[in-house]
Write an enzyme that holds these catalytic residues in place. Structure first.
Site, mmCIF file in Angstrom:
data_model
loop_
_atom_site.group_PDB
_atom_site.id
_atom_site.type_symbol
_atom_site.label_atom_id
_atom_site.label_comp_id
_atom_site.label_asym_id
_atom_site.label_seq_id
_atom_site.Cartn_x
_atom_site.Cartn_y
_atom_site.Cartn_z
ATOM 1 N N GLY A 1 -22.317 5.442 -2.279
ATOM 2 C CA GLY A 1 -21.017 5.864 -3.405
ATOM 3 C C GLY A 1 -20.817 5.223 -4.452
ATOM 4 N N LYS B 1 0.979 -1.178 0.132
ATOM 5 C CA LYS B 1 -0.103 0.205 -0.002
ATOM 6 C C LYS B 1 0.844 1.226 0.007
ATOM 7 C CE LYS B 1 -4.471 0.989 0.401
ATOM 8 N NZ LYS B 1 -5.674 0.223 0.134
ATOM 9 N N GLY C 1 -23.999 4.312 2.803
ATOM 10 C CA GLY C 1 -22.779 4.970 1.959
ATOM 11 C C GLY C 1 -23.024 4.482 0.513
ATOM 12 N N TYR D 1 -23.899 2.419 -4.511
ATOM 13 C CA TYR D 1 -24.950 2.848 -5.518
ATOM 14 C C TYR D 1 -24.950 1.533 -6.234
ATOM 15 C CZ TYR D 1 -27.158 4.229 -9.561
ATOM 16 O OH TYR D 1 -27.922 4.423 -10.801
ATOM 17 N N VAL E 1 -19.458 2.176 -4.918
ATOM 18 C CA VAL E 1 -19.840 0.884 -4.518
ATOM 19 C C VAL E 1 -21.199 0.548 -4.263
ATOM 20 C CG1 VAL E 1 -19.092 -1.240 -3.137
ATOM 21 C CG2 VAL E 1 -17.189 0.335 -3.783
#
Ligand code: NAD
Length: 358
Positions: free
Chosen positions: A182, A80, A180, A186, A184
């Site tokens: 957003g 990461k 949420g 949606y 994902v």
């Protein structure tokens, strides 16, 4: 500060501190483990208040990527990157191209992608400086936005948890609270609505919320009511740590299954707590691996159909985890970790670390 003694340092193979005064770049790249392959993980941009916070985040997130790739049966390691900065103020071409050069300097041991605070346009700048970037737009030969794939994996995971709890294949009539709406959330709502689920939605973005409520015939829920709601499934798709000492006593759902990373504030304690409360938890890094699986096709090929088959296998992987947790009387989080670690141990007996010339 002695990095080797930090609580989140877990035998990471390599931690690289990147600084460039002219572009203002300050970043950390953490490579946790490359026994399965090159370390792939997103590049997060966030206005960390201290270097310690940034380091803690990148160490924790890179380890999570090792486990995610291992359980998803990908030939990838865990890594990461974090860039310290405000994505609303500090996004310049120079900064991201400089970051790209640091990624290139690692010779492929770390492959970057988008994450919170970065997007596909930023990946286009990074791509000018390095070959080791995924999640680039389709018009450059990439696999595009990973969110619909993550959402499909979460949908398959919800079906597995529903099957385990009710014995049913169909989600018709299942009451699902999604937090949420957003990228994902949606796409997940779209699939759940199509499958006949009854949706309750929460988001701080009121416009997105109203649009989704209209489109999916859903009920809007205030955050204060969300954790008290009589629903079958709670699907966290916004923030981490929403499952904690404050929310657990109020939860009335029988399943927690969503896209958010680090859903449990304290992994071991809170997974035990929800299990005692009779709630089945689909471990976050297992159910939200669809995006990673899709971007991995940019490295290993196989195309969308191959990626889709692997994403749909999240259903079987979760059933296996639920079965192992029952059999060994352990939490589902622990069962997932066990499966990830078993594969790492098995492969590490034949292969040590990923080196660029391999
Ligand atoms: P996003 O930024 O597109 O959407 C997040 C949504 O959550 C936004 O609509 C935002 O308004 C809402 N939100 C933020 N704070 C909130 C709060 N306090 N209460 C209610 N709603 C709030 O992000 P995304 O790409 O959809 O990702 C959602 C989650 O899934 C994140 O935790 C992310 O780390 C995780 N995840 C995403 C992917 C992916 O492919 N995008 C892959 C794995 C994990």
């Amino acid at each position: 500060m002695n990095i080797f003694n930090l609580k989140d340092f877990d035998n990471h193979e390599q931690v690289v501190f990147c600084q460039d005064q002219s572009s203002g770049l300050k970043a950390i790249i953490a490579i946790h483990n490359t026994q399965l392959g090159p370390a792939l993980g997103g590049c997060r941009m966030y206005p960390y208040t201290s270097m310690d916070d940034a380091l803690e985040d990148v160490l924790r997130l890179s380890k999570g990527m090792t486990y995610k790739a291992s359980v998803a049966d990908l030939n990838l390691g865990g890594g990461k990157a974090v860039i310290i900065g405000d994505p609303k103020k500090h996004t310049s071409e120079a900064l991201f191209r400089t970051f790209g050069r640091f990624v290139q300097s690692l010779g492929g041991r770390y492959i970057t992608a988008e994450d919170v605070g970065t997007n596909t346009s930023v990946m286009e700048w990074i791509r000018l400086e390095t070959d080791f970037v995924t999640g680039i737009p389709e018009y450059f030969g990439g696999s595009g936005n990973p969110s619909p794939f993550t959402a499909h994996g979460v949908f398959c995971g919800i079906k597995a948890a529903w099957k385990k709890v009710t014995g049913k294949d169909s989600l018709t009539g299942a009451r699902v609270a999604v937090q949420g709406i957003g990228s994902v959330g949606y796409n997940l709502c779209k699939e759940l609505h199509h499958a006949g689920a009854i949706l309750y939605l929460n988001d701080i973005n009121k416009d997105a919320l109203q649009k989704a409520a209209n489109e999916f015939n859903a009920t809007i829920i205030e955050e204060k009511d969300l954790y008290h709601l009589e629903v079958d499934i709670y699907s966290p798709c916004a923030l981490g740590a929403t499952i904690n000492d404050k929310t657990i006593p109020h939860l009335k759902c029988s399943i927690i299954a969503g896209a958010a990373n680090n859903q449990l504030a304290l992994e071991a304690k809170h997974c035990d707590d929800i299990q005692k409360a009779g709630i089945l938890y689909a471990p976050d890094y297992v159910i939200n691996a669809g995006g990673l699986i899709n971007v991995s096709s940019e490295i290993y090929g196989g195309g969308e159909n191959y990626a889709m088959n692997k994403i749909e296998n999240i259903y079987n992987t979760l059933l296996h985890i639920f079965h192992l947790a029952d059999k060994e009387k352990i939490s589902t989080a622990l069962a997932a970790n066990k499966i990830a670690e078993q594969r790492l141990v098995a492969i590490s007996s034949t292969k040590k670390v990923y080196l660029p010339e391999e």
